[in-house]
Design a protein around this motif. Structure first.
Motif, PDB file in Angstrom:
ATOM      1  N   ASN A   1      -2.251   5.407   2.288  1.00 31.92           N
ATOM      2  CA  ASN A   1      -3.083   4.326   2.822  1.00 31.92           C
ATOM      3  C   ASN A   1      -2.494   3.743   4.100  1.00 31.92           C
ATOM      4  OD1 ASN A   1      -5.283   4.259   1.053  1.00 31.92           O
ATOM      5  ND2 ASN A   1      -4.136   3.097  -0.475  1.00 31.92           N
TER       6      ASN A   1
ATOM      7  N   ASP B   1      -4.344   3.537   7.726  1.00 37.55           N
ATOM      8  CA  ASP B   1      -4.386   2.353   8.583  1.00 37.55           C
ATOM      9  C   ASP B   1      -4.072   2.698  10.031  1.00 37.55           C
ATOM     10  OD1 ASP B   1      -5.197   0.475   6.780  1.00 37.55           O
ATOM     11  OD2 ASP B   1      -3.177  -0.161   6.223  1.00 37.55           O
TER      12      ASP B   1
ATOM     13  N   ASP C   1      -7.072   3.741  11.680  1.00 38.07           N
ATOM     14  CA  ASP C   1      -8.180   2.790  11.492  1.00 38.07           C
ATOM     15  C   ASP C   1      -9.220   3.283  10.481  1.00 38.07           C
ATOM     16  OD1 ASP C   1      -7.150   0.941  13.295  1.00 38.07           O
ATOM     17  OD2 ASP C   1      -8.044   1.988  15.009  1.00 38.07           O
ATOM     18  N   LEU C   2      -8.755   3.934   9.417  1.00 32.95           N
ATOM     19  CA  LEU C   2      -9.632   4.408   8.357  1.00 32.95           C
ATOM     20  C   LEU C   2      -9.488   3.483   7.147  1.00 32.95           C
ATOM     21  CD1 LEU C   2      -8.929   8.247   8.601  1.00 32.95           C
ATOM     22  CD2 LEU C   2     -10.959   7.025   9.424  1.00 32.95           C
ATOM     23  N   PRO C   3     -10.558   3.338   6.366  1.00 30.17           N
ATOM     24  CA  PRO C   3     -10.491   2.423   5.206  1.00 30.17           C
ATOM     25  C   PRO C   3      -9.525   2.943   4.142  1.00 30.17           C
ATOM     26  CG  PRO C   3     -12.538   3.685   5.181  1.00 30.17           C
ATOM     27  CD  PRO C   3     -11.895   3.959   6.508  1.00 30.17           C
ATOM     28  N   GLN C   4      -8.832   2.007   3.492  1.00 28.13           N
ATOM     29  CA  GLN C   4      -7.926   2.384   2.429  1.00 28.13           C
ATOM     30  C   GLN C   4      -8.711   2.815   1.189  1.00 28.13           C
ATOM     31  OE1 GLN C   4      -4.870  -0.421   1.532  1.00 28.13           O
ATOM     32  NE2 GLN C   4      -3.991  -0.377   3.583  1.00 28.13           N
ATOM     33  N   VAL C   5      -8.052   3.612   0.353  1.00 30.25           N
ATOM     34  CA  VAL C   5      -8.688   4.169  -0.838  1.00 30.25           C
ATOM     35  C   VAL C   5      -7.865   3.789  -2.063  1.00 30.25           C
ATOM     36  CG1 VAL C   5      -9.434   6.269  -2.011  1.00 30.25           C
ATOM     37  CG2 VAL C   5      -9.599   6.116   0.488  1.00 30.25           C
ATOM     38  N   ASN C   6      -8.543   3.305  -3.092  1.00 28.67           N
ATOM     39  CA  ASN C   6      -7.886   3.061  -4.372  1.00 28.67           C
ATOM     40  C   ASN C   6      -7.914   4.381  -5.154  1.00 28.67           C
ATOM     41  OD1 ASN C   6      -6.873   2.202  -6.795  1.00 28.67           O
ATOM     42  ND2 ASN C   6      -8.277   0.478  -7.026  1.00 28.67           N
TER      43      ASN C   6
ATOM     44  N   SER D   1       0.836  -1.190   0.000  1.00 25.77           N
ATOM     45  CA  SER D   1       0.000   0.000   0.000  1.00 25.77           C
ATOM     46  C   SER D   1       0.873   1.242   0.000  1.00 25.77           C
ATOM     47  CB  SER D   1      -0.921   0.003   1.223  1.00 25.77           C
ATOM     48  OG  SER D   1      -1.778  -1.121   1.201  1.00 25.77           O
TER      49      SER D   1
END
Length: 275
Positions: free
Chosen positions: A112, A116, A119-124, A108
């Protein structure tokens, strides 16, 4: 300039510029009748307006901050550090951005990894067109902020020292002098840079945008500008007439924009007008 006639011809390489048949305004009609024209024109204006506003604001802020550094060596070192990105190739910028956003070797990216931690969602990022006007703006600020600050620093050197001495006698702090003396006296320089920037507002930054975005169609809704569209059209269709027509359209509209900007500048501040 004679080559501009290609915009009004059905250009054929074998017949040459002047031997090719005329087709009037069909090249212009082809571009404006396509469904892509409104989108890419709006993208070009919006992105260039963002780049211009952000780079000028960053350059002004950096110039004021550098002017407050007293040590000669420290100031020169700071100028060199912030000016260096101006010389970085767009290809290198693209590689750096991929490492920051997407990572390399299956890992990542740095952003990203930071998400982490919280604790936030990863983004494409390369499938999120809405974020890219702002990502590209950050890139342009990093690339042009130092360059623009040098222009403002040159203008600061022309400010009489007596002005700062008078402000110091009145009890103004260094921060107050920067805000109330330096920044207002840089407005004429800012006005000239805005006029010059407005003249290029219909010309997208092809090198940077294409190096970063490439042929990623997912990002076209927010990043496709006139220059990248013309390049892809010429590469896939090979229609020189249409691409010449679009280039002429950019130049004419840019001339109109810069003329209007100069007239507005003369109305607002005649003394600092470039004409």
């Amino acid at each position: 300039m004679a080559g501009l006639v290609v915009a009004f011809k059905d250009f054929n390489v074998s017949e040459g510029i002047f031997g090719s048949p005329w087709n009037g305004l069909q090249n212009f009609a082809y571009f404006f009748s396509s469904g892509d024209a409104p989108r890419i024109v709006i993208n070009t204006i919006f992105l260039n307006a963002l780049f211009l506003a952000a780079s000028l604001g960053a350059g002004l802020l950096l110039a004021v901050m550098l002017n407050e550094i007293k040590g000669h060596f420290s100031r020169r070192f700071g100028q060199s550090v912030i000016f260096f990105p101006y010389f970085v190739s767009p290809i290198v910028i693209s590689i750096i951005l991929q490492a920051v956003l997407a990572g390399v070797g299956g890992r990542s990216g740095m952003v990203n990894n930071l998400l982490d931690v919280f604790d936030l969602p990863q983004v494409n990022w390369y499938t999120q067109p809405g974020a890219w006007p702002w990502i590209l703006t950050i890139v342009k600020v990093w690339q042009l902020g130092g360059y623009t600050s040098v222009i403002f620093l040159a203008a600061i050197t022309s400010i009489p020292e007596e002005v700062y001495e008078a402000a110091a006698i009145d009890g103004a702090s260094r921060a107050r002098m920067a805000r109330s003396v330096t920044a207002p006296l840089l407005l004429p320089t800012m006005g000239i840079l805005i006029v010059l920037g407005v003249g290029r507002i219909f010309f997208g930054d092809f090198a940077t945008i294409y190096a970063i975005v490439g042929d990623n169609g997912t990002l076209f809704p927010t990043t496709d500008v006139i220059d990248t569209y013309v390049f892809r059209s010429l590469r896939t269709v090979g229609d020189f007439g249409t691409t010449a027509a679009i280039g002429l359209f950019q130049s004419v509209v840019g001339f109109v924009f810069v003329s209007v900007a100069v007239l507005v500048q003369r109305r607002v501040d005649k003394e600092s007008s470039i004409l």
